[in-house]
Design an enzyme around this catalytic site. Structure first.
Site, PDB file in Angstrom:
ATOM      1  N   LYS A  90       0.835  -1.206   0.000  1.00 54.81           N
ATOM      2  CA  LYS A  90       0.000   0.000   0.000  1.00 54.81           C
ATOM      3  C   LYS A  90       0.873   1.261   0.000  1.00 54.81           C
ATOM      4  CE  LYS A  90      -3.919  -2.207   2.427  1.00 54.81           C
ATOM      5  NZ  LYS A  90      -4.821  -2.085   3.616  1.00 54.81           N
ATOM      6  N   TYR A 125     -12.505  -2.051  -3.179  1.00 55.96           N
ATOM      7  CA  TYR A 125     -12.979  -2.121  -1.790  1.00 55.96           C
ATOM      8  C   TYR A 125     -14.499  -1.972  -1.685  1.00 55.96           C
ATOM      9  CZ  TYR A 125      -8.330  -2.179   0.399  1.00 55.96           C
ATOM     10  OH  TYR A 125      -7.078  -2.536   0.840  1.00 55.96           O
ATOM     11  N   PHE A 139     -15.140   4.131   7.680  1.00 57.60           N
ATOM     12  CA  PHE A 139     -13.757   4.383   7.263  1.00 57.60           C
ATOM     13  C   PHE A 139     -13.587   4.399   5.740  1.00 57.60           C
ATOM     14  CE2 PHE A 139     -14.038  -0.238   8.126  1.00 57.60           C
ATOM     15  CZ  PHE A 139     -13.600  -0.777   6.925  1.00 57.60           C
ATOM     16  N   ARG A 193      -2.281 -14.391   5.109  1.00 55.17           N
ATOM     17  CA  ARG A 193      -2.941 -13.636   6.194  1.00 55.17           C
ATOM     18  C   ARG A 193      -2.177 -13.816   7.499  1.00 55.17           C
ATOM     19  NH1 ARG A 193      -7.276 -10.103   4.680  1.00 55.17           N
ATOM     20  NH2 ARG A 193      -7.500 -10.027   6.922  1.00 55.17           N
ATOM     21  N   THR A 235      -5.570  -6.885  10.970  1.00 53.75           N
ATOM     22  CA  THR A 235      -5.790  -5.583  10.318  1.00 53.75           C
ATOM     23  C   THR A 235      -5.219  -4.440  11.167  1.00 53.75           C
ATOM     24  OG1 THR A 235      -7.842  -6.502   9.431  1.00 53.75           O
ATOM     25  CG2 THR A 235      -7.575  -4.106   9.298  1.00 53.75           C
ATOM     26  N   ARG A 287       2.553  -6.447   9.488  1.00 52.68           N
ATOM     27  CA  ARG A 287       1.848  -5.272  10.017  1.00 52.68           C
ATOM     28  C   ARG A 287       2.373  -4.880  11.399  1.00 52.68           C
ATOM     29  NH1 ARG A 287      -4.124  -7.060   7.729  1.00 52.68           N
ATOM     30  NH2 ARG A 287      -4.153  -5.696   5.885  1.00 52.68           N
ATOM     31  N   ASN A 307      -1.817   0.249   7.062  1.00 53.36           N
ATOM     32  CA  ASN A 307      -1.310  -1.030   7.563  1.00 53.36           C
ATOM     33  C   ASN A 307      -0.469  -1.792   6.531  1.00 53.36           C
ATOM     34  OD1 ASN A 307      -3.350  -1.836   5.918  1.00 53.36           O
ATOM     35  ND2 ASN A 307      -4.573  -2.843   7.496  1.00 53.36           N
ATOM     36  N   HIS A 346      -2.027  -5.356   1.752  1.00 54.56           N
ATOM     37  CA  HIS A 346      -3.312  -6.043   1.591  1.00 54.56           C
ATOM     38  C   HIS A 346      -3.072  -7.522   1.343  1.00 54.56           C
ATOM     39  CE1 HIS A 346      -7.288  -7.076  -0.012  1.00 54.56           C
ATOM     40  NE2 HIS A 346      -6.633  -7.752  -0.942  1.00 54.56           N
ATOM     41  N   GLU A 389      -9.329 -10.682  -7.303  1.00 54.82           N
ATOM     42  CA  GLU A 389      -8.411  -9.564  -7.053  1.00 54.82           C
ATOM     43  C   GLU A 389      -7.178  -9.645  -7.942  1.00 54.82           C
ATOM     44  OE1 GLU A 389      -9.734  -8.907  -2.386  1.00 54.82           O
ATOM     45  OE2 GLU A 389      -7.686  -9.520  -2.850  1.00 54.82           O
TER      46      GLU A 389
END
Ligand code: ADP
Ligand code: MG
Length: 143
Positions: A10, A50, A58, A86, A92, A103, A113, A116, A127
Site C-alpha cells: 500500500k 474495496y 472508514f 494472512r 488488520t 503489520r 497497515n 493487503h 483480485e
C-alpha cells in the site's frame, strides 16, 4: 484454486521505502512472485476494489489513503496461499497483530497497515484479475 493470493504493498509501504524489506519477508516465507507492478489507483478503481466496505465509516478515508501514492500489487503462489499470507501479515490493526508479522513490524495504524492480502480463494482469483490478466501471467512466467 488454493495456491494463489493477491498482495498489495500500500502507499505507506512505498512512502516508507519498505518495498524491498516487505517483499523479502514474503519471499522468505515461501511465496513465489508470479507478477508485480507499480500502479496508481484511481478513486474509481479503489472504490471498485474495496466495494465490500462501501458505506462503512472508514470508507472515504480508505479511498483517500489508497489513492494517495503508488501501490505495488503482487500475484503470489504458495500452498494454502490465502491463509498463510494472512498469517504472515497479521491482524488488520497492527496493535493486535502478532509479533514478527509484517503489520506488527511496519504498520502505523489500522488504516495505514502496509499491505493487503486476499481473504478467500474466490476473492484471490477476482483480485488477481483486477491487476493481472491470465494471459499476462502465463506469458511472463514463460508458459
Ligand atoms: P484486511 O485488510 O485485514 O482484510 P479489511 O478488509 O477489514 O481488513 O479492511 C480493508 C482495509 O480498510 C484495511 O486493511 C485498512 O486499511 C482499512 N480499515 C479497516 N478497518 C478500518 C478501521 N476500523 N478504521 C480505519 N481503516 C480501516
Ligand atoms: Mg479484507
Amino acid at each position: 484454486m488454493n495456491n494463489k493470493t493477491l498482495a498489495i504493498l500500500k502507499p505507506d509501504c512505498i512512502k516508507k521505502n519498505l518495498i524491498g524489506k516487505v517483499t523479502a519477508q514474503i519471499q522468505d516465507a515461501g511465496f513465489k512472485v508470479l507478477g508485480m507492478k507499480m500502479i496508481r489507483l484511481t478513486p474509481d478503481a479503489a472504490k471498485g476494489f474495496y466495494e465490500v466496505h462501501n458505506g462503512k465509516v472508514f470508507f472515504d478515508n480508505l479511498i483517500e489513503y489508497m489513492t494517495s501514492g503508488p501501490c505495488v500489487p503482487i500475484a503470489l503462489e504458495r500452498e494454502n496461499a490465502v491463509e498463510e499470507f494472512r498469517k504472515l501479515i497479521g491482524a488488520t490493526d497492527p496493535a493486535k497483530a502478532e509479533e514478527g508479522t509484517i503489520r506488527k513490524l511496519y504498520a502505523d495504524s489500522i488504516q495505514e497497515n502496509i499491505v493487503h492480502g486476499s481473504d478467500s480463494n474466490e476473492n484471490a482469483a477476482k483480485e488477481i484479475s483486477h491487476f493481472f490478466s491470465r494471459k499476462e501471467l502465463l506469458e511472463i512466467n514463460g508458459l
